[in-house]
Design a protein around this motif. Structure first.
Motif, short mmCIF file in Angstrom:
data_model
loop_
_atom_site.label_atom_id
_atom_site.label_comp_id
_atom_site.label_asym_id
_atom_site.label_seq_id
_atom_site.Cartn_x
_atom_site.Cartn_y
_atom_site.Cartn_z
N LEU A 40 0.85 -1.19 0.00
CA LEU A 40 0.00 0.00 0.00
C LEU A 40 0.89 1.24 0.00
O LEU A 40 1.64 1.48 0.95
CB LEU A 40 -0.92 0.00 1.23
N HIS A 41 0.81 2.00 -1.08
CA HIS A 41 1.68 3.17 -1.22
C HIS A 41 1.32 4.23 -0.18
O HIS A 41 0.16 4.39 0.20
CB HIS A 41 1.54 3.78 -2.61
N LYS A 42 2.35 4.93 0.26
CA LYS A 42 2.09 5.97 1.26
C LYS A 42 1.34 7.13 0.61
O LYS A 42 1.62 7.54 -0.51
CB LYS A 42 3.39 6.46 1.87
N ALA A 43 0.37 7.63 1.34
CA ALA A 43 -0.40 8.80 0.89
C ALA A 43 0.03 10.05 1.63
O ALA A 43 -0.19 11.16 1.16
CB ALA A 43 -1.90 8.55 1.09
N GLU A 79 -8.55 0.29 -0.33
CA GLU A 79 -9.40 -0.83 -0.67
C GLU A 79 -8.55 -2.10 -0.73
O GLU A 79 -7.49 -2.12 -1.34
CB GLU A 79 -10.10 -0.60 -2.00
N ASP A 80 -9.01 -3.16 -0.09
CA ASP A 80 -8.27 -4.41 -0.01
C ASP A 80 -8.81 -5.39 -1.04
O ASP A 80 -9.78 -6.11 -0.80
CB ASP A 80 -8.39 -4.99 1.41
N LEU A 81 -8.18 -5.42 -2.21
CA LEU A 81 -8.57 -6.34 -3.27
C LEU A 81 -7.54 -7.46 -3.34
O LEU A 81 -6.33 -7.21 -3.36
CB LEU A 81 -8.63 -5.61 -4.62
N PHE A 82 -7.99 -8.71 -3.40
CA PHE A 82 -7.08 -9.84 -3.36
C PHE A 82 -6.18 -9.91 -4.59
O PHE A 82 -5.04 -10.33 -4.51
CB PHE A 82 -7.86 -11.15 -3.24
N LYS A 108 -3.14 2.18 -4.13
CA LYS A 108 -3.03 3.57 -3.72
C LYS A 108 -4.20 3.90 -2.80
O LYS A 108 -5.23 3.23 -2.82
CB LYS A 108 -3.01 4.49 -4.93
N ALA A 109 -4.04 4.95 -2.02
CA ALA A 109 -5.07 5.32 -1.06
C ALA A 109 -6.36 5.69 -1.79
O ALA A 109 -6.35 6.42 -2.79
CB ALA A 109 -4.60 6.47 -0.19
N LEU A 110 -7.47 5.15 -1.28
CA LEU A 110 -8.78 5.47 -1.83
C LEU A 110 -9.15 6.90 -1.51
O LEU A 110 -9.64 7.64 -2.35
CB LEU A 110 -9.81 4.48 -1.27
N ARG A 111 -8.90 7.30 -0.26
CA ARG A 111 -9.10 8.69 0.14
C ARG A 111 -8.38 8.93 1.47
O ARG A 111 -8.06 7.99 2.21
CB ARG A 111 -10.58 9.04 0.28
#
Length: 858
Positions: A638-641, A674-677, A683-686
């Protein structure tokens, strides 16, 4: 973590990258070497010959076993034949066939996968008393690479192959060690000024240093004692290089002279000096509109150059280089293809490049074969590279150039002030990796740029130094960089991650710094130069812990209990350990340093997903990652936002609406992913924030509500699906809330621990304070509840754990009696602050981890 080389360089051959299951298996192969299993819970290691497996996959026309009972009987016989070998024996091809048929028979729906219950049902009769149900579940978790709850034959067979090849062994990480002192600096033969160039002779292993004081010395690499002064002079030596397979060494100085020495006899073979005044190269050979070195012209130069016989008398006469009106700032020696002619290449402060034939006879006057205004400022380094088809040069004009001497043309330019990318200030040095075909350059900026020589833009930028850089050098898949503040960094070129940072503790004069860098491949050490050479040796990363110690060797940043599988996952700055909570044995460990953003990165928080199958770690750099905690497989990045550390993690699953979300807190921001398998990078959703108020802690409140506490004592309730704030609890400007925990079976209730020792129970639905008590005078740093929420545990900064009975609190309570919360135990678990706390109600166990004592206790 930055992108790896495969993400940045062109895809060779236009091959499509592996996808789906194949990609996950490839990732498992790449990371499995980091894992290590120990103790009695070791999974079966089934020995398989990879060639046999390939042959079987190509020809599966062997004996067909259709009867399930017969298959099971043969499998039981197979396992029994390994009695006493602790599953370390060899499973032959026929055994693998039997396992495959067991697998296919258990796959009743024909989907090609087995869930956990199908796996246990299929292999429990086979393993018999050799493995308990818990051990079989442990085995399943290790085989399930992507932690999705299903195992296919690809995962199963790959696991067996990795086990059979012994790729699960832990590898001790090697590290460089800073010398306690610099022996050469105390030697009377040390240079009186700083070393400007440092070379290592590959055959003798001796170190050659060239100094600003005008001397060149040879050093014993073992004791770092000066054996000989090779050159006595008074002018600053600007550069040096090897000639003729290191049988000779050439050095240039500020008095416009170049000296060539024999490395066997240490005799001075030739002195070359520049001629004052400007001189232009001779006209181009006939038939050429541009000055190029044609084959006929080179033959003519060869005859003129090597026609005279060298004798002792001619050596005393200096060779004059016409057109060399200034001192050489960089020199090089190269041989042209299809020619015996050696060329001397000289770079000057004006940016001009001069090329001369290497004359072995004295008293001659050499005219430049080529003159080229290659750069707009001082040329800082010259290196002939056959792979690039010419010379690679760097300059203070912030550019790198590949120059072909034969055609007198610039093949390509890398960066430059006018290009808008790469260096924007002067380049001091560069290094070429012949194995990876990459260039690393450094200069007045605090960054190192990595270049693909066929692309004008840098492919990566390494940051982390706090001062301008002096030099860089490649060694295998490592890159060593050195800045003027005596800091060295070791980088992994495969991942562009910083492996180690070293600081020179010594003080030098006349400048307090290191001014030269190289690598001694024979002794596997970094060599730096100041007024003498200094070696940074390599050793295993060992500590004062006993050899049998298998725990953390650094402060534990977090630990969490997996109540589903009875495991504990604990993490320090760069290592994750998985423990069996019932036996106390470590069952797996893996290192996450490869995925760090920079050298200062570290693990700051740990959390299990809602299904307790994946571990989530937060990093100081602000990113987060999902892992299979049983085999170290990275599952999602998960990339940092926000440019701040990830201090809290919460995984929310709403099954009716079919969504999974990971919420992180970074300083004063909340980030939603969002956690998609099927997606590896997210990237951050919001993101959203609440002014400057830092978010101290967070917890879920049902399938859609997130509760988090901000500085000032306020609890915020946020609906993550509707993206709206739905309420607050408490008031601002009160004691800050350090921890929150959700009483899931009680519904609507959360427990908050304030910094003044006050404990509160809130009804989230009705927004009311249900109960409050204060029995702890110190800051609370951890909260935990067991599965049925019958007990609550708190821990403070002094390592004291308090256990409460909360079994009489009803659901949706709006108020409770004071005796509904009773203290049942209090004890001191650690002599330091507690970083992790967990409860297992069925076993009546409490898990704690100390932030400073490196211990995890049950």
């Amino acid at each position: 973590m930055g992108p790896g080389p495969t993400d940045l360089l062109p895809n060779p051959g236009g091959q499509r990258p592996a996808s789906g299951r194949r990609r996950r298996l490839a990732m498992r192969r790449a990371s499995s070497f980091q894992g290590n299993q120990e103790g009695k819970n070791r999974c079966p290691r089934l020995m398989i010959d990879e060639r046999e497996l390939k042959q079987w996959q190509e020809d599966d026309s062997g004996d067909s076993l259709s009867d399930a009972d017969e298959v099971e009987a043969q499998a039981v016989s197979m396992i029994s034949s390994q009695e006493g070998k602790s599953f370390e024996g060899r499973v032959e091809l026929k055994h693998l066939k039997i396992l495959k048929r067991i697998f296919d028979h258990a796959d009743t729906d024909g989907g090609g996968t087995l869930d956990e219950e199908e796996f246990l049902e299929a292999f429990k009769p086979v393993m018999g008393a050799r493995m308990t149900d818990d051990e079989l579940r442990h085995w399943f978790l290790r085989i399930d690479v992507n932690a999705n709850g299903d195992v296919d034959w690809g995962e199963f067979s790959t696991y067996l192959l990795l086990e059979s090849n012994g790729k699960m062994a832990d590898q001790a990480r090697m590290e460089y060690v800073a010398p306690k002192s610099a022996p050469g600096t105390r030697n009377a033969d040390a240079h009186t000024d700083m070393v400007s160039k440092l070379l290592v002779h590959s055959k003798t292993g001796k170190y050659y240093t060239f100094s600003r004081d005008g001397t060149a010395k040879i050093w014993n690499p073992r004791h770092l004692h000066c054996e000989r002064t090779l050159h006595h002079g008074t002018a600053w030596i600007t550069d040096a290089c090897w000639v003729r397979n290191q049988t000779r060494v050439m050095l240039s100085s500020m008095d416009r002279k170049i000296h060539i020495y024999d490395t066997h006899t240490f005799d001075l073979l030739r002195t070359i000096k520049g001629e004052k005044g400007k001189h232009h190269a001779p006209p181009a050979p006939s038939g050429s509109g541009k000055k190029v070195l044609t084959r006929g012209y080179l033959k003519k130069v060869e005859r003129a150059t090597y026609g005279a016989r060298e004798d002792a008398t001619s050596r005393s006469d200096p060779t004059v280089l016409k057109g060399m009106a200034d001192s050489a700032t960089a020199i090089g020696c190269m041989e042209l293809p299809n020619s015996d002619l050696e060329l001397l290449v000289v770079g000057q402060r004006t940016g001009e490049l001069l090329t001369y034939p290497m004359n072995t006879s004295g008293g001659a006057t050499l005219t430049p074969l080529l003159t080229h205004q290659l750069h707009d400022a001082t040329i800082s380094k010259i290196m002939p590279i056959d792979y690039l088809g010419g010379l690679l040069t760097s300059s203070w004009d912030s550019s790198l150039k590949v120059f072909n001497v034969e055609t007198n043309t610039v093949l390509r330019q890398l960066g430059g002030g006018g290009s808008g990318y790469g260096h924007q200030r002067s380049i001091n040095s560069f290094s070429w990796s012949d194995s990876m075909k990459l260039i690393a350059s450094c200069g007045s900026e605090r960054s190192v740029f990595i270049w693909n020589p066929f692309i004008a833009k840098p492919v990566y930028r390494l940051t982390g130094h706090m001062a301008p850089l002096q030099d860089v050098v490649f060694h295998g898949d490592q890159l060593i960089t050195m800045s003027v503040d005596k800091v060295l960094k070791v980088w992994d070129v495969r991942t562009f991650g910083c492996l180690q940072t070293l600081h020179d503790p010594n003080t030098y004069g006349p400048e307090n710094g290191n001014t030269a860098l190289t690598y001694d491949g024979k002794r596997q050490c970094i060599v730096t130069g100041n007024v003498a050479p200094m070696a940074w040796g390599m050793r295993k990363n060992v500590s004062a812990f006993p050899p049998t110690y298998v725990g953390h060797t650094k402060a534990v940043t977090g630990a969490i209990v997996n109540t589903f599988f009875h495991y504990v996952a604990s993490a320090d700055a760069d290592t994750v350990n998985t423990w069996n909570i019932l036996t106390g044995e470590r069952v797996f460990t893996f290192n996450v340093r490869t995925y760090f953003q920079d050298e200062d990165d570290s693990v700051t928080s740990v959390h299990f997903d809602d299904g307790h199958r994946r571990l989530v770690t937060g990093f100081r750099s602000g990113k987060s990652m999902f892992w299979n905690f049983m085999n170290g497989q990275p599952l999602k990045e998960l990339h940092k936002a926000v440019d701040a550390e990830t201090s809290n993690l919460v995984h929310i699953v709403n099954k009716p609406q079919s969504f999974r979300l990971l919420c992180t807190s970074n300083a004063n921001h909340v980030c939603l992913y969002e956690d998609l398998f099927d997606v590896y990078r997210e990237k951050a959703l919001r993101t959203w924030s609440h002014g400057r108020g830092r978010i101290n802690c967070m917890c879920p409140c049902g399938p859609s509500i997130l509760a988090y506490a901000i500085d000032g004592g306020l609890i915020v309730l946020y609906h993550v699906v509707m993206n709206v704030l739905i309420g607050t609890l408490g008031q601002l400007n009160t004691a800050s809330i350090e921890k929150l925990v959700y009483l899931r079976p009680r519904e609507s209730l959360i427990v908050a621990a304030r910094s003044n020792g006050t404990m509160q129970i809130w009804n989230v639905k009705d927004r009311v304070l249900v109960h409050q008590w204060c029995k702890v005078e110190r800051d609370i740093c951890a909260l935990a509840v067991d599965g049925p929420c019958s007990h609550l545990a708190s821990a403070d900064q002094l390592g004291v754990v308090t256990l409460y009975d909360i079994s009489s609190i009803p659901k949706h309570a709006k108020s409770i009696s004071p005796d509904a919360v009773t203290e049942v135990a209090r004890f001191r678990a650690h002599e330091c602050s507690i970083s992790g706390l967990g409860l297992l109600q069925a076993q009546r166990l409490v898990m704690t981890s100390g932030s400073a004592d490196c211990l995890v206790k049950v």
